[in-house]
Scaffold this motif. Structure first.
Motif, mmCIF file in Angstrom:
data_model
loop_
_atom_site.group_PDB
_atom_site.id
_atom_site.type_symbol
_atom_site.label_atom_id
_atom_site.label_comp_id
_atom_site.label_asym_id
_atom_site.label_seq_id
_atom_site.Cartn_x
_atom_site.Cartn_y
_atom_site.Cartn_z
ATOM 1 N N GLY A 1 -30.713 -23.496 -0.168
ATOM 2 C CA GLY A 1 -31.315 -24.470 -1.059
ATOM 3 C C GLY A 1 -30.711 -25.821 -0.656
ATOM 4 O O GLY A 1 -31.156 -26.702 -1.291
ATOM 5 N N ARG A 2 -29.327 -25.791 -0.300
ATOM 6 C CA ARG A 2 -28.684 -27.102 -0.093
ATOM 7 C C ARG A 2 -28.120 -27.093 1.462
ATOM 8 O O ARG A 2 -27.111 -27.887 1.375
ATOM 9 C CB ARG A 2 -27.519 -27.255 -1.388
ATOM 10 N N ALA A 3 -28.485 -26.483 2.187
ATOM 11 C CA ALA A 3 -28.015 -26.457 3.517
ATOM 12 C C ALA A 3 -28.498 -27.695 4.007
ATOM 13 O O ALA A 3 -29.624 -28.209 3.825
ATOM 14 C CB ALA A 3 -29.002 -25.341 4.309
ATOM 15 N N THR A 4 -27.849 -28.484 4.958
ATOM 16 C CA THR A 4 -27.947 -29.760 5.564
ATOM 17 C C THR A 4 -27.382 -30.023 6.777
ATOM 18 O O THR A 4 -26.173 -29.485 7.025
ATOM 19 C CB THR A 4 -27.090 -30.652 4.433
ATOM 20 N N LEU A 5 -28.135 -30.632 7.434
ATOM 21 C CA LEU A 5 -27.624 -30.840 9.028
ATOM 22 C C LEU A 5 -27.110 -32.410 8.859
ATOM 23 O O LEU A 5 -27.622 -33.127 8.711
ATOM 24 C CB LEU A 5 -29.117 -30.958 9.883
ATOM 25 N N ARG B 1 -22.772 -37.595 7.737
ATOM 26 C CA ARG B 1 -24.062 -38.267 7.230
ATOM 27 C C ARG B 1 -25.292 -37.351 7.432
ATOM 28 O O ARG B 1 -25.361 -36.965 8.477
ATOM 29 C CB ARG B 1 -24.419 -39.781 7.788
ATOM 30 N N ALA B 2 -26.078 -37.416 6.262
ATOM 31 C CA ALA B 2 -27.153 -36.132 6.470
ATOM 32 C C ALA B 2 -28.450 -36.744 7.274
ATOM 33 O O ALA B 2 -28.457 -37.857 7.101
ATOM 34 C CB ALA B 2 -27.778 -36.138 4.992
ATOM 35 N N ALA B 3 -28.795 -35.805 8.063
ATOM 36 C CA ALA B 3 -30.091 -36.164 9.090
ATOM 37 C C ALA B 3 -31.239 -35.536 8.357
ATOM 38 O O ALA B 3 -32.232 -36.057 8.045
ATOM 39 C CB ALA B 3 -29.993 -35.660 10.500
ATOM 40 N N VAL B 4 -30.937 -34.274 8.112
ATOM 41 C CA VAL B 4 -32.145 -33.358 7.207
ATOM 42 C C VAL B 4 -31.339 -32.332 6.174
ATOM 43 O O VAL B 4 -30.328 -31.818 6.678
ATOM 44 C CB VAL B 4 -32.883 -32.722 8.296
ATOM 45 N N SER B 5 -31.998 -32.372 4.975
ATOM 46 C CA SER B 5 -31.227 -31.580 4.052
ATOM 47 C C SER B 5 -32.194 -30.846 3.136
ATOM 48 O O SER B 5 -33.413 -31.332 3.054
ATOM 49 C CB SER B 5 -30.469 -32.479 3.045
ATOM 50 N N PHE C 1 -23.613 -32.110 15.972
ATOM 51 C CA PHE C 1 -23.904 -31.850 14.800
ATOM 52 C C PHE C 1 -23.446 -30.624 14.001
ATOM 53 O O PHE C 1 -22.964 -29.716 14.765
ATOM 54 C CB PHE C 1 -25.684 -31.915 14.548
ATOM 55 N N THR C 2 -23.528 -30.626 12.650
ATOM 56 C CA THR C 2 -23.113 -29.298 11.994
ATOM 57 C C THR C 2 -24.135 -29.117 10.810
ATOM 58 O O THR C 2 -24.564 -29.749 10.243
ATOM 59 C CB THR C 2 -21.672 -29.670 11.183
ATOM 60 N N VAL C 3 -24.105 -27.651 10.734
ATOM 61 C CA VAL C 3 -25.141 -27.357 9.563
ATOM 62 C C VAL C 3 -24.117 -26.820 8.151
ATOM 63 O O VAL C 3 -23.210 -25.887 8.702
ATOM 64 C CB VAL C 3 -26.124 -26.388 9.664
#
Lengths: 253, 246
Positions: A204-208, A214-218, A244-246
């Motif tokens: 539910g809080r996974a973020t790319l 800096r968040a690209a998509v969350s 990138f990292t998730v």
């Protein structure tokens, strides 16, 4: 506005978004692998394009013209932009100084399904290179000879949108100077559509996030694209593409 | 026409407004003027012919021709006939004090104030979000746009508008950035006038440092106040100057 992210910090983490709980063992890993395949796919396509373009420019043996560059680049851009389900919002080639003239650059870049020609007025300028040398997406691949991802950032030159720009240097000789760059713009909006389902499967809080954190998509409603974020201490990190990292559980700073 | 709260929506009125076809021609002219102003196209340089220009900008040949004739009429380009003919960027085409003064005379106090209010609203929104989202690299870029006291007025003007665009870039909002660009286009060459004044340059240099510091310190309130002060400094200067001319 800073309060909205800090109050929903790490403590609100794993319990947020009950409908987005991981579906079973290995499911998060599979979802992360899917995201990696998407981003790495864009990077591989770009690397192959850079190699082809370099070989074709080398074959012109020093007689490179704007018309010849357009003819070489446009069919690839057309294919990229019109690919069903594709990620590219714009794509093209920008010549480094020296390929067509000393201070001269040349931009062969198109955007949108109708292939709108971008920044073409600059091609009539004798000092057009000044327009690109400071831009991260041009400067870094030219300086390092390596592929680079810029953003997410507001792209004033082309799309006027919030985008990621993937760029790759083009060489006409393996040890030679960088002849130019090829690049693909991906809007954050397009990436969001593609990445949200997989992120939700991770958590539910996974973020790319990009390399700057800096968040690209969350998947978290309180983390917006462009926010600086940090990973929760115990959260899983999955590499996605080169840069990138998730983070399976992120919080706003 | 009186529109009561129970009557037709005020936003509906826009539906029946005639659509102006000048848009595209003005757009092409604006692009070329901007290219000249930023030094991309320089005096004496030959412009592409209307077919090439049309192809480059993705407009029809008719639109390109109209744009060229509009640019000719406003003195941005000159046309020479014959073998070495074509359209050339005119000499002394950079934004001039005379043109800026003429523009100032054309505007009413009300228009200037209203434009400033709009500009402040957008710039302050950018500054507030920028203060929340900035990182060290952003601040270094932002500070690189702060001009030095001995820069000339034309480069001061460009630096000020670039500084605010960078604030929008740090805010990372495409909509706010686009709105800011539109507002700066509406202000036109007006902003050249205060930049010729050493007092104004000194005062705004301090404000720019304050804005950069507030964005760096993640202080949205101070960042918003700073950009509003910056825009007030400009409009107050313009209104004072305009009043002298009545």
């Amino acid at each position: 506005m800073s309060e909205t992210t800090s109050t929903a910090g790490p403590s609100a983490g794993p319990s947020a978004g009950p409908s987005a709980a991981p579906a079973g063992p290995g499911s998060a890993e599979r979802a992360a692998a899917e995201l990696d395949a998407t981003i790495a796919g864009i990077e591989h396509r770009l690397a192959a394009w850079a190699a082809d373009a370099g070989a074709a420019l080398a074959a012109m043996s020093g007689k490179v013209t704007g018309t010849a560059v357009d003819k070489l680049i446009r069919p690839v851009v057309e294919e990229l932009l019109q690919l069903p389900g594709g990620y590219a919002a714009g794509a093209g080639f920008i010549a480094n100084a020296g390929l067509l003239g000393p201070e001269r650059s040349y931009i062969a870049w198109w955007q949108g399904p109708d292939l709108e020609h971008v920044d073409a007025l600059a091609n009539f300028s004798p000092n057009s290179i000044s327009r690109y040398v400071k831009a991260e997406w041009f400067r870094i691949p030219v300086e390092t000879g390596q592929a680079h991802v810029t953003g997410p950032y507001v792209d004033f030159l082309c799309t006027d949108e919030y985008v990621l720009t993937f760029t790759h240097p083009v060489f006409t000789r393996p040890d030679g100077p960088v002849a130019g760059i090829v690049g693909i713009d991906v809007t954050v909006q397009r990436l969001e559509r593609g990445a949200m389902p997989a992120l939700r499967r991770i958590g539910g809080r996974a973020t790319l996030a990009n390399a700057d954190g800096r968040a690209a998509v969350s998947a978290a409603p309180d983390i917006d694209a462009g926010d600086l974020i940090s990973p929760d201490e115990q959260c899983a990190h999955y590499p996605v593409g080169r840069a990138f990292t998730v983070w399976s559980n992120a919080a706003g700073l | 026409m009186l529109l009561s709260p129970n009557g037709a929506s005020r936003s509906l009125a826009a539906v029946f407004t005639p659509i102006k076809s000048r848009g595209l021609v003005d757009e092409v002219c604006g692009r070329i003027e901007q290219a000249v102003e930023t030094g991309l196209l320089t005096s004496g340089q030959r412009l592409p012919n209307e077919t090439e220009l049309a192809a480059a900008l993705g407009v029809s040949a008719v639109t390109a021709r109209e744009a060229l004739s509009q640019l000719r009429a406003s003195g941005i380009i000159r046309t020479a006939r014959g073998r070495s003919g074509g359209s050339f960027i005119a000499d002394n085409v950079l934004p001039s004090r005379e043109r800026a003064l003429a523009q100032l005379q054309d505007l009413s106090r009300l228009q200037i104030r209203d434009l400033a209010l709009h500009y402040q609203a957008i710039a302050a929104a950018c500054a507030g979000v920028a203060a929340r989202r900035s990182d060290a690299a952003d601040i270094a870029t932002l500070r690189s746009f702060i001009p030095s006291a001995n820069d000339d007025s034309a480069s001061w003007r460009l630096a000020l508008s670039e500084f605010l665009l960078e604030v929008a870039a740090i805010a990372r909002s495409a909509r706010l950035a686009r709105e800011l660009i539109r507002l700066q286009a509406d202000l036109g060459t007006l902003t050249l006038l205060p930049c010729a004044d050493a007092g104004y340059r000194g005062c705004t240099a301090v404000i720019l440092e304050d804005v950069a510091a507030a964005i760096e310190a993640h202080d949205p309130g101070a960042a918003e106040t700073g950009v509003k002060d910056l825009i007030s400094a400009t409009t107050d200067w313009l209104l004072t100057e305009q009043a002298k001319r009545y």
